[in-house]
Design a protein around this motif. Structure first.
Motif, PDB file in Angstrom:
ATOM      1  N   CYS A  14     -13.916  14.731 -10.299  1.00 49.57           N
ATOM      2  CA  CYS A  14     -14.975  15.655 -10.713  1.00 49.57           C
ATOM      3  C   CYS A  14     -16.113  14.905 -11.400  1.00 49.57           C
ATOM      4  CB  CYS A  14     -14.398  16.720 -11.638  1.00 49.57           C
ATOM      5  SG  CYS A  14     -15.611  17.941 -12.195  1.00 49.57           S
ATOM      6  N   VAL A  19     -18.749  22.566 -17.237  1.00 47.22           N
ATOM      7  CA  VAL A  19     -18.065  22.166 -16.000  1.00 47.22           C
ATOM      8  C   VAL A  19     -16.936  21.185 -16.317  1.00 47.22           C
ATOM      9  CG1 VAL A  19     -18.321  20.850 -13.861  1.00 47.22           C
ATOM     10  CG2 VAL A  19     -19.995  22.616 -14.446  1.00 47.22           C
ATOM     11  N   SER A  22     -13.066  22.252 -15.825  1.00 50.17           N
ATOM     12  CA  SER A  22     -12.294  21.493 -14.835  1.00 50.17           C
ATOM     13  C   SER A  22     -11.077  20.835 -15.473  1.00 50.17           C
ATOM     14  CB  SER A  22     -13.177  20.443 -14.167  1.00 50.17           C
ATOM     15  OG  SER A  22     -13.570  19.432 -15.095  1.00 50.17           O
TER      16      SER A  22
END
Length: 369
Positions: free
Chosen positions: A10, A264, A268
């Motif tokens: 990610c 984010v 995640s």
């Protein structure tokens, strides 16, 4: 406990996208090719010129996130080496490839001067100017930059030093009390981040110092601590609320992008997919070489600008193709630079050897960011 993965897909994806946007921003910002190509796609060139640079906020947040993961995964400083030794190692990691890139920029500028006259070409460097860059003091000393984006490397070291000092100070205050040490560390970092968001980051006079950028960097560190899978999500909600309040007081797109990046990363990690998504090899590759691309793209873009402006001055289509070629060649150069400089420098080999010796003796390997 299983070892932490060395790659986080990610984060690689965010770094890959952000590094490409920064290259494209500099292509729109520097050199005559974008001026000639402007008439073909004025909206795109304007967007790259005005907004693509905000991608640097993604790197600031990621750096804070990874620094917290490395130095204080549970919220308290866990290194056993002296703080100055840790800071020196960080300096080495940043500056070894960076110094080589500066030399390439100097050489590229010297060649480009033979083909064109343009304000984007740095003047021939003075010795003290070069030394100021190597010492990462070029912003503080107000010397002309020898390459694009080099301010970020200096700020990254400042931010790391500020976070390290905050964590070290919290450890000194808590004196062995683990829970108190973690609370003090997170509290000090939060105070610094809030001060940056509500005060320092609103005054451009501070933009040569870490405190101007610590709002984004601190968001990354706080997002890491707030995203521990076993903890309540309340800390993450508080973080989001405080940043939204700062945006209400003074809206800054760069801070909004930093908040989105922090969320984010936190989501995640809490969701368990930071280490699994995306799986595309290309994403991991471009994430790995992102720092090298960032370092080496300016001399590549400068040389392509000089060549195209010499062979096809003022021709929109050929200059637009030149911009695409410079973008692609920047990635090729970044891949080569990563292989032969960033990941293969003598200091990198020496650090690996020393780490292996520590492992053989049973000593903890120092964290890297």
């Amino acid at each position: 406990m299983s070892p932490r993965p060395s790659r986080l897909p990610c984060i690689d994806a965010l770094k890959a996208i952000s590094s490409q946007l920064i290259v494209l921003h500099h292509l729109a910002f520097y050199g005559p090719m974008s001026d000639a190509a402007y008439r073909l796609a004025p909206g795109l060139v304007d967007w790259l010129y005005d907004y693509a640079r905000i991608a640097v906020q993604v790197f600031l947040v990621i750096s804070g996130f990874l620094a917290a993961r490395s130095l204080a995964p549970e919220g308290r400083l866990e290194i056993r080496q002296p703080a100055l030794a840790v800071l020196w190692r960080r300096y080495q990691k940043l500056v070894v490839p960076y110094a080589v890139a500066i030399l390439l920029s100097i050489a590229g500028a010297a060649v480009a001067r033979q083909w064109m006259v343009h304000e984007s070409i740095p003047a021939p460097p003075q010795l003290l100017q070069f030394l100021a860059h190597v010492a990462l003091l070029h912003n503080v000393l107000d010397v002309d930059a020898l390459s694009a984006g080099v301010w970020y490397v200096a700020i990254d070291l400042q931010l790391f030093a500020l976070l390290l000092a905050a964590l070290w100070g919290a450890r000194a205050l808590a004196r062995g009390q683990m829970a108190a040490r973690a609370g003090a560390s997170i509290g000090i970092v939060a105070v610094l981040a809030v001060a940056s968001l509500f005060w320092f980051n609103r005054d451009a006079a501070w933009d040569i110092w870490a405190v101007y950028f610590f709002g984004a960097y601190g968001m990354g560190a706080l997002a890491y601590w707030a995203s521990h899978p076993g903890r309540s999500s309340m800390a993450l909600l508080v973080l989001g609320a405080v940043v939204l309040a700062a945006l209400i007081v003074d809206f800054r797109l760069r801070i909004a992008v930093a908040l989105a990046t922090a969320l984010v990363l936190a989501i995640s990690r809490r969701g368990g997919w930071m280490e699994r998504w995306p799986q595309a090899r290309a994403v991991g590759f471009f994430g790995r070489i992102s720092y090298s691309v960032f370092l080496v793209h300016f001399p590549v873009c400068l040389l392509v600008n000089a060549l195209v402006s010499s062979l096809a001055p003022g021709q929109p289509v050929l200059n637009a193709l030149g911009m695409v070629a410079a973008w692609m060649l920047s990635n090729v150069a970044g891949a080569l630079f990563y292989r032969y400089v960033e990941s293969a420098s003598p200091l990198a080999a020496l650090r690996a050897m020393l780490s292996n010796e520590r492992d053989k003796r049973g000593s903890p390997t120092p964290p890297t960011v």
